[in-house]
Scaffold this motif. Structure first.
Motif, PDB file in Angstrom:
ATOM      1  N   VAL A  21       0.833  -1.198   0.000  1.00 44.88           N
ATOM      2  CA  VAL A  21       0.000   0.000   0.000  1.00 44.88           C
ATOM      3  C   VAL A  21       0.872   1.253   0.000  1.00 44.88           C
ATOM      4  O   VAL A  21       0.649   2.190  -0.775  1.00 44.88           O
ATOM      5  N   ILE A  22       1.865   1.270   0.869  1.00 46.58           N
ATOM      6  CA  ILE A  22       2.759   2.431   0.963  1.00 46.58           C
ATOM      7  C   ILE A  22       3.512   2.648  -0.342  1.00 46.58           C
ATOM      8  O   ILE A  22       3.587   3.759  -0.874  1.00 46.58           O
ATOM      9  N   ILE A  81       4.695  10.783   6.151  1.00 40.58           N
ATOM     10  CA  ILE A  81       5.218  10.809   7.522  1.00 40.58           C
ATOM     11  C   ILE A  81       4.503   9.769   8.381  1.00 40.58           C
ATOM     12  O   ILE A  81       5.133   9.007   9.139  1.00 40.58           O
ATOM     13  N   GLU A  82       3.189   9.703   8.278  1.00 40.03           N
ATOM     14  CA  GLU A  82       2.421   8.738   9.064  1.00 40.03           C
ATOM     15  C   GLU A  82       2.780   7.304   8.664  1.00 40.03           C
ATOM     16  O   GLU A  82       2.870   6.415   9.524  1.00 40.03           O
ATOM     17  N   ALA A  83       2.991   7.075   7.372  1.00 40.15           N
ATOM     18  CA  ALA A  83       3.364   5.739   6.901  1.00 40.15           C
ATOM     19  C   ALA A  83       4.731   5.348   7.442  1.00 40.15           C
ATOM     20  O   ALA A  83       4.940   4.205   7.884  1.00 40.15           O
ATOM     21  N   GLN A  84       5.675   6.286   7.432  1.00 37.39           N
ATOM     22  CA  GLN A  84       7.011   5.993   7.954  1.00 37.39           C
ATOM     23  C   GLN A  84       6.969   5.698   9.446  1.00 37.39           C
ATOM     24  O   GLN A  84       7.674   4.809   9.930  1.00 37.39           O
ATOM     25  N   TYR A 116      12.156  -0.973   2.927  1.00 41.60           N
ATOM     26  CA  TYR A 116      13.411  -0.419   2.417  1.00 41.60           C
ATOM     27  C   TYR A 116      13.764  -0.979   1.041  1.00 41.60           C
ATOM     28  O   TYR A 116      14.113  -0.235   0.121  1.00 41.60           O
ATOM     29  N   GLU A 117      13.651  -2.295   0.902  1.00 35.23           N
ATOM     30  CA  GLU A 117      14.017  -2.928  -0.363  1.00 35.23           C
ATOM     31  C   GLU A 117      13.050  -2.568  -1.485  1.00 35.23           C
ATOM     32  O   GLU A 117      13.440  -2.474  -2.647  1.00 35.23           O
ATOM     33  N   GLY A 118      11.791  -2.349  -1.135  1.00 35.44           N
ATOM     34  CA  GLY A 118      10.802  -2.037  -2.160  1.00 35.44           C
ATOM     35  C   GLY A 118      10.756  -0.586  -2.576  1.00 35.44           C
ATOM     36  O   GLY A 118      10.226  -0.261  -3.643  1.00 35.44           O
TER      37      GLY A 118
END
Length: 209
Positions: A58-59, A103-106, A123-125
């Motif tokens: 989703v992110i 920001i909220e996703a992180q 990170y990999e994606g």
């Protein structure tokens, strides 16, 4: 066995995005997402083996729509004035990574990364691919003599860290609210001043063709 389709995958990601936005990562469940998609949990798990992988999808789906045009433009501007190119790039990147949505996703990824492999998947994606693209651009500039010869991947990490230092980190910690375009522009300028101070070709100019 049902054949997986890209359309079905996209539909799942879209529904999951709504559920995660409403309930958060902790509150959302694969049962709820499957119910809203209109299929079975088995079908859902056939596309995404875990809630963590679905959350990352989703992110990254949202990030891709923002970042792909930015990196495409960067590649097309390889022969333009380097300082101006990096300034435009920095401002565009900061506008995305400092948005409330990102920001909220992180924050959610960081909160869960100690309990699962969600941090690695994210990170990999996403970020690693962005750093690879940035490193490729910087390596081109090194070959053109605009930047000193160095490890382009390390240089990409340095540039990203400088851009984040006044912006993303304070936003993540909640000590900085939404930033204006002027604030992001000035933060990018200061980051690039430091970056080019360390990486501009010795005795030359970063804008040299």
């Amino acid at each position: 066995m049902r054949v997986k389709t890209e359309a079905k995958r996209d539909a799942i990601v879209q529904v999951a995005s709504e559920v995660f936005r409403e309930l958060g990562f902790e509150g959302a469940s694969m049962v709820e997402i499957a119910a809203r998609v209109g299929g079975s949990r088995a079908t859902l798990y056939g596309y995404f083996p875990s809630k963590e992988e679905l959350f990352v999808a989703v992110i990254l789906s949202s990030a891709k729509s923002h970042f792909d045009p930015i990196f495409e433009a960067l590649g097309q501007e390889a022969d333009d004035d380097l300082e101006r190119v990096l300034q435009r790039f920095g401002e565009k990147v900061l506008a995305v990574v400092c948005s409330q949505e990102v920001i909220e996703a992180q924050r959610a990824v960081i909160a869960e990364s100690g309990r699962s492999d969600i941090g690695r998947l994210f990170y990999e994606g996403g970020p690693r691919q962005g750093l690879t693209a940035m490193a490729g651009f910087l390596e081109q500039q090194m070959r053109k003599g605009r930047l000193r010869t160095a490890d382009p991947t390390v240089a990409a990490h340095h540039l990203r860290a400088l851009l984040d230092s006044e912006t993303v980190k304070p936003r993540l910690l909640g000590i900085q609210g939404p930033m204006t375009r002027k604030e992001l522009r000035e933060a990018a300028q200061r980051a690039l001043q430091v970056f080019l101070g360390g990486y501009a070709a010795s005795g030359g100019s970063a804008t040299r063709a």
